[in-house]
Design a protein around this motif. Sequence first.
Motif, PDB file in Angstrom:
ATOM      1  N   GLN A 210      -7.984   4.249   9.242  1.00 39.00           N
ATOM      2  CA  GLN A 210      -8.765   3.107   9.324  1.00 39.00           C
ATOM      3  C   GLN A 210      -8.349   1.756   9.013  1.00 39.00           C
ATOM      4  O   GLN A 210      -8.580   0.725   9.593  1.00 39.00           O
ATOM      5  CB  GLN A 210     -10.071   3.528   8.266  1.00 39.00           C
ATOM      6  N   ALA A 211      -7.346   1.804   8.042  1.00 45.23           N
ATOM      7  CA  ALA A 211      -6.687   0.664   7.810  1.00 45.23           C
ATOM      8  C   ALA A 211      -6.047  -0.020   9.033  1.00 45.23           C
ATOM      9  O   ALA A 211      -5.639  -1.037   9.359  1.00 45.23           O
ATOM     10  CB  ALA A 211      -5.563   0.928   6.509  1.00 45.23           C
ATOM     11  N   TRP A 212      -5.339   1.083   9.614  1.00 42.93           N
ATOM     12  CA  TRP A 212      -4.592   0.816  10.780  1.00 42.93           C
ATOM     13  C   TRP A 212      -5.268   0.242  11.969  1.00 42.93           C
ATOM     14  O   TRP A 212      -4.899  -0.602  12.697  1.00 42.93           O
ATOM     15  CB  TRP A 212      -3.995   2.339  11.199  1.00 42.93           C
ATOM     16  N   ALA A 213      -6.261   0.679  11.957  1.00 40.07           N
ATOM     17  CA  ALA A 213      -7.207   0.320  13.307  1.00 40.07           C
ATOM     18  C   ALA A 213      -7.719  -1.071  13.077  1.00 40.07           C
ATOM     19  O   ALA A 213      -8.324  -1.536  14.128  1.00 40.07           O
ATOM     20  CB  ALA A 213      -8.486   1.383  13.610  1.00 40.07           C
ATOM     21  N   PHE A 214      -7.968  -1.556  11.953  1.00 39.56           N
ATOM     22  CA  PHE A 214      -8.809  -2.792  11.883  1.00 39.56           C
ATOM     23  C   PHE A 214      -8.191  -3.840  12.697  1.00 39.56           C
ATOM     24  O   PHE A 214      -8.995  -4.640  13.265  1.00 39.56           O
ATOM     25  CB  PHE A 214      -8.784  -3.133  10.369  1.00 39.56           C
ATOM     26  N   PHE A 215      -6.815  -3.974  12.536  1.00 37.54           N
ATOM     27  CA  PHE A 215      -5.994  -5.132  13.192  1.00 37.54           C
ATOM     28  C   PHE A 215      -5.153  -4.583  14.193  1.00 37.54           C
ATOM     29  O   PHE A 215      -4.249  -5.270  14.911  1.00 37.54           O
ATOM     30  CB  PHE A 215      -5.549  -5.924  12.245  1.00 37.54           C
ATOM     31  N   GLY A 216      -5.368  -3.343  14.700  1.00 34.80           N
ATOM     32  CA  GLY A 216      -4.379  -2.546  15.634  1.00 34.80           C
ATOM     33  C   GLY A 216      -2.974  -2.575  15.155  1.00 34.80           C
ATOM     34  O   GLY A 216      -2.177  -2.462  15.873  1.00 34.80           O
ATOM     35  N   GLY A 217      -2.796  -2.170  13.950  1.00 36.41           N
ATOM     36  CA  GLY A 217      -1.508  -1.665  13.338  1.00 36.41           C
ATOM     37  C   GLY A 217      -1.598  -2.487  11.766  1.00 36.41           C
ATOM     38  O   GLY A 217      -2.102  -3.498  11.748  1.00 36.41           O
ATOM     39  N   LEU A 218      -0.230  -2.289  11.265  1.00 41.37           N
ATOM     40  CA  LEU A 218       0.007  -2.957  10.268  1.00 41.37           C
ATOM     41  C   LEU A 218       1.326  -3.393  10.126  1.00 41.37           C
ATOM     42  O   LEU A 218       2.422  -2.634  10.626  1.00 41.37           O
ATOM     43  CB  LEU A 218      -0.421  -1.905   8.775  1.00 41.37           C
ATOM     44  N   ASP A 219       1.490  -4.507   9.570  1.00 44.25           N
ATOM     45  CA  ASP A 219       2.976  -5.091   9.209  1.00 44.25           C
ATOM     46  C   ASP A 219       3.624  -4.757   7.947  1.00 44.25           C
ATOM     47  O   ASP A 219       4.600  -4.593   7.811  1.00 44.25           O
ATOM     48  CB  ASP A 219       3.055  -6.579   9.634  1.00 44.25           C
ATOM     49  N   ILE A 220       2.898  -4.874   6.988  1.00 45.52           N
ATOM     50  CA  ILE A 220       3.232  -4.667   5.599  1.00 45.52           C
ATOM     51  C   ILE A 220       2.161  -3.683   4.921  1.00 45.52           C
ATOM     52  O   ILE A 220       1.035  -3.988   5.048  1.00 45.52           O
ATOM     53  CB  ILE A 220       3.264  -6.223   4.689  1.00 45.52           C
ATOM     54  N   TRP A 221       2.706  -2.895   4.356  1.00 45.54           N
ATOM     55  CA  TRP A 221       2.033  -2.158   3.030  1.00 45.54           C
ATOM     56  C   TRP A 221       2.307  -2.411   1.632  1.00 45.54           C
ATOM     57  O   TRP A 221       3.437  -2.194   1.300  1.00 45.54           O
ATOM     58  CB  TRP A 221       2.063  -0.645   3.517  1.00 45.54           C
ATOM     59  N   PHE A 222       1.427  -2.880   1.040  1.00 41.55           N
ATOM     60  CA  PHE A 222       1.443  -3.557  -0.499  1.00 41.55           C
ATOM     61  C   PHE A 222       1.253  -2.473  -1.264  1.00 41.55           C
ATOM     62  O   PHE A 222      -0.193  -2.321  -1.464  1.00 41.55           O
ATOM     63  CB  PHE A 222       1.097  -4.921  -0.503  1.00 41.55           C
ATOM     64  N   TYR A 223       1.798  -1.426  -2.161  1.00 45.57           N
ATOM     65  CA  TYR A 223       1.013  -0.650  -3.102  1.00 45.57           C
ATOM     66  C   TYR A 223       1.096  -1.370  -4.487  1.00 45.57           C
ATOM     67  O   TYR A 223       2.017  -1.762  -5.041  1.00 45.57           O
ATOM     68  CB  TYR A 223       2.086   0.296  -3.324  1.00 45.57           C
TER      69      TYR A 223
END
Length: 253
Positions: free
Chosen positions: A71-84
């Motif tokens: 779901q997180a990936w699909a919102f903007f067509g991918g992710l550049d940064i994952w901040f935990y």
Amino acid sequence: MRRIWIVGASSGIGLSLTQSLLQEGYLVVASSRTAEQSDELTSLKKQFGNQLQRLNIDVTQTDGLAAKIDQAWAFFGGLDIWFYNAGTYQPMSFDAFDYASFNSMNAVNYLGCVALMVAMKNRVIQTPEIKMRWLWNISIASQVGLPYGGAYSAPKAALLNLAESIQPELEAYGVTLQVINHGFVKTRLTDKNQFEMPGLMMPDEAANKIVQMIHHKGKSFEVTFPKKVTVFLKLLKILPYRWVFFITRGLLK
């Protein structure tokens, strides 16, 4: 525009960082257990529209994390940064120790990050052309065990050790892993402390430091702030144990 997923975004540093990055034009997925119900994130959603997406996630519920990543990936067509940034804290003296508190802090402060990493593993392996950055907000408490904070700092130390061990492998897959070891920041967690916290920062100050880190072209593994507190604890880490325990005994109440 850069796409970032902030896990632990509904309060404290995470909320301030969400606001700052939205103002910078980032596309932000903001997650926490109640991100979709958060009044603060709802207000930001009204202000920034589709630039902000909210996603409820409980990092201790590992069975559903792969779907949450999708779901997180699909919102903007991918992710550049994952901040935990997910974390929990309860100061405890030895006579108040209970297993449930240790288990809770380990589940969020360490294993939650591990669970998300494992669930994200196939995307990293299968799409090496996506040059992601993983930013793990740990704590300078990871450097040395201090009285009343062991249940919190032990999993933080474990997360730092894990980051050190996998950084070279991740680099080979095109992932830049960086850790943030900061001092005291005024949040609902540090409000539990009953002692004076040197170098106490406000969440927006800490968020600004992290924004600078994100913008910086350097790829240093660790970022620390504020310097006085973090340098002191790093020095404790390298002192002989008899000196360390002499100092930490002075912190007992």
